[in-house]
Design an enzyme around this catalytic site. Structure first.
Site, short mmCIF file in Angstrom:
data_model
loop_
_atom_site.label_atom_id
_atom_site.label_comp_id
_atom_site.label_asym_id
_atom_site.label_seq_id
_atom_site.Cartn_x
_atom_site.Cartn_y
_atom_site.Cartn_z
N SER A 1 4.36 9.92 9.32
CA SER A 1 3.04 9.35 9.02
C SER A 1 3.14 9.70 7.18
O SER A 1 4.22 9.73 7.12
CB SER A 1 1.97 10.35 9.31
OG SER A 1 1.73 10.93 8.40
N LYS A 2 2.83 8.97 6.79
CA LYS A 2 3.43 8.35 5.17
C LYS A 2 2.89 9.35 4.23
O LYS A 2 3.61 10.31 3.17
CB LYS A 2 1.66 7.14 4.52
CG LYS A 2 2.49 5.82 5.18
CD LYS A 2 1.47 5.06 3.59
CE LYS A 2 2.42 3.78 4.06
NZ LYS A 2 1.92 2.56 3.42
N ARG A 3 2.09 11.05 5.59
CA ARG A 3 1.67 12.17 4.67
C ARG A 3 3.22 12.54 4.44
O ARG A 3 3.41 13.88 3.64
CB ARG A 3 0.23 12.97 5.27
CG ARG A 3 -0.24 12.50 4.40
CD ARG A 3 -1.83 13.00 5.09
NE ARG A 3 -1.74 12.97 6.47
CZ ARG A 3 -2.25 12.43 7.16
NH1 ARG A 3 -2.77 11.42 6.23
NH2 ARG A 3 -2.46 12.61 8.32
N ASP A 4 4.12 12.58 5.70
CA ASP A 4 5.02 13.45 5.62
C ASP A 4 6.51 13.14 4.84
O ASP A 4 6.66 11.55 4.90
CB ASP A 4 5.88 12.95 6.91
CG ASP A 4 7.01 13.62 7.51
OD1 ASP A 4 7.51 13.86 7.15
OD2 ASP A 4 7.48 13.50 8.90
N THR B 1 0.59 -1.82 -0.14
CA THR B 1 0.13 -0.27 0.10
C THR B 1 0.53 1.29 0.02
O THR B 1 1.96 1.53 0.80
CB THR B 1 -1.22 0.34 1.49
OG1 THR B 1 -0.03 -0.26 2.21
CG2 THR B 1 -1.58 -1.10 1.21
#
Ligand code: GLU
Length: 511
Positions: A269-272, A26
């Site tokens: 987080s993956k957004r970072d 993912t």
């Protein structure tokens, strides 16, 4: 690839362990995920054990082929090789869970026949209502109420058209294991409810397929993130069932690695963007530098020592030395370590690694060293040694070396470089042009260039050495800071150097 059959003996100190990396595909590869791969790999390589790579793609809604390909690419780029699994094959394939449905169906039948699983018909609302009546806190979840349904009760539910999920019967005693990183961990009896392993549509859940695959692939050590610790008692309970059924040889040892946190101790987080492995590759981290840094997230090779090679890591690594406390990703430190590894590269290796970064910026004609033009190769041969000691990230190459590859007319002078030009700049440029014009092309080499310019500008004009060469640097490189000036002039050659000096001189005269 190892040709040996899966290990079916119980782990002992004399048997090398089998480890695995089993990400879910993912999103883009996450730095924390790669640290997990690295520690498993290092443990396998240190012990002479095996490293299995499989993909846990059981969540069709979240998994993607793109992510699958990106994970493989990331391991290959980093040089974390595996002995069995994706692409390389092995005796326990297929290595994508999405292709293993029949294998799971068989195991599920055995677990049902052995009485380890039981059907559960309750809806979430029914479970909650029962908890309320019993005064049982909601967060305790399922109440194990259907453990002993009679055949009649089951038939009655089925007559209502209900399809059951299947739950694993948890043992009624405390569950203790010796974590390789944390030491003894105990989950109290009754603290983990019987949990769902098979959906109502018959499909197994991650909670089943993860341990089943570890069992079938002979995995003896599971090193994974601390976030998964709460699921470990359930997995151990399932494992015990698999051992009793003769499907697993043993319950593996577990080690739960510290979480990787972001700047300011925030969750990573993956957004970072800093959590994205490829972001670091784009900026010019090299595998050696990045892996070295990632190894420091929870591990140390020794006091006061941060820089080491992968060979040294493999030699020294022992998962029992991993520190259980959360580790914080520190970009500055990572970059400093990368810079050290750039210095450690053999000169030809360093030079070749610059090429893709120069190509991405449109400065050279090809992404591979071998495909460059002769002139590009010549420039790079001479220029790479000038910057190897000065670079932190390969992505700095276009900025540092771009002036050597652009046409004279296309050189842009940075504003902050232009601002350094003082009143005397025109005289300095004139003197430099005159001095270099009198230097014949075949004598246009670093030492002669330097001597001629010193004599003309420091000697002739009486400009302080510290100020003498600034305008020349600006003219030649367009920058305030550049690789060594006289060497750069030699690389550019006499014509190009003179053209650039004259061009800035004319520009100043016109302004
Ligand atoms: N597929 C799981 C994940 O990506 C791996 C869990 C494990 O290592 O046991 O989180």
């Amino acid at each position: 690839m190892t040709e040996t059959a899966p290990d079916t003996t119980a782990p002992s100190s004399t048997t090398a362990p089998t480890l695995r990396f089993c990400p879910s595909p993912t999103g883009t590869p996450h730095v924390g995920m790669i640290r997990t791969a690295l520690f498993n790999w290092a443990q396998a390589r240190h012990t002479g054990g095996a490293f299995v790579f499989r993909i846990e793609d059981t969540d069709a809604a979240r998994d993607s082929e793109e992510s699958y390909a990106a994970i493989i690419e990331s391991l290959r780029w980093l040089g974390l090789d595996w002995d069995e699994g994706i692409d390389v094959g092995g005796p326990n394939g297929p290595y994508r869970q999405s292709q293993r449905s029949e294998i799971y169906a068989e195991v599920i039948e055995k677990l049902k026949a052995g009485g380890y699983l039981y059907p559960s018909f309750s809806t979430p609302e029914e479970i909650e209502a029962r908890n309320v009546v019993a005064g049982r806190p909601k967060q305790m979840g399922y109440d194990n109420a259907e453990r002993d349904l009679t055949a009649e009760e089951i038939a009655a539910f089925e007559a209502e058209g209900r399809a059951p999920v299947w739950r694993l019967r948890m043992p009624e005693e405390d569950l203790t294991f010796d974590d390789l990183i944390r030491g003894e961990v105990t989950f109290k009896a009754g603290s983990v409810p019987d949990y769902v392993v098979v959906r109502a549509d018959g499909k197994p859940l991650y909670t089943l397929v993860n341990p089943v695959d570890d069992a079938l692939m002979g995995v003896t050590q599971v090193l994974r993130g601390e976030d998964l610790l709460s699921s470990t008692p359930r997995q151990i309970a399932l494992y015990r069932a698999l051992v009793e059924l003769g499907i697993a040889a043993q319950v593996p040892e577990f080690g739960h690695m510290p979480l990787v946190r972001g700047e300011g101790n925030k969750s990573f987080s993956k957004r970072d963007p800093e959590s994205d492995l490829f972001h670091h590759r784009e900026r010019g981290f090299i595998p050696e530098g990045l892996l070295n840094y990632l190894a420091l997230l929870g591990w140390a090779i020794g006091p006061d020592r941060d820089v080491f090679t992968m060979a040294e890591l493999v030699e020294a690594f022992d998962v029992r030395d991993v520190n259980p406390n959360p580790a914080q990703f520190d970009l500055q430190k990572a970059e400093a370590i990368n810079a050290q590894h750039l210095r450690m590269l053999a000169p030809e290796d360093f030079r070749a690694r610059l090429v893709p970064y120069l190509a991405a910026a449109g400065l050279v004609s090809a992404h591979e060293d071998e495909a460059l033009t002769e002139r590009e190769r010549e420039i790079l041969d001479d220029a790479a040694p000038l910057v190897q000691e000065r670079m932190t990230l390969l992505g700095e190459a276009p900025d540092m070396l771009g002036f050597l590859f652009v046409a004279d007319g296309a050189l842009e002078i940075d504003d902050d470089a232009r601002k350094t030009l003082k009143d005397g700049a025109t005289e300095v440029l004139d003197a430099a042009v005159a001095a270099l014009e009198s230097l014949p092309g075949d004598a246009f080499a670093t030492a002669a260039i330097e001597a001629a310019l010193r004599e003309a500008i420091v000697g002739g004009l009486g400009v302080k050495p510290r100020l003498a060469f600034g305008p020349l640097r600006v003219a030649v490189s367009g920058r305030r800071v550049s690789p060594p000036l006289f060497e750069s002039m030699e690389i550019l050659g006499r014509d190009s150097t003179l053209t650039r000096l004259r061009s800035l001189r004319e520009e100043l005269a016109a302004s």
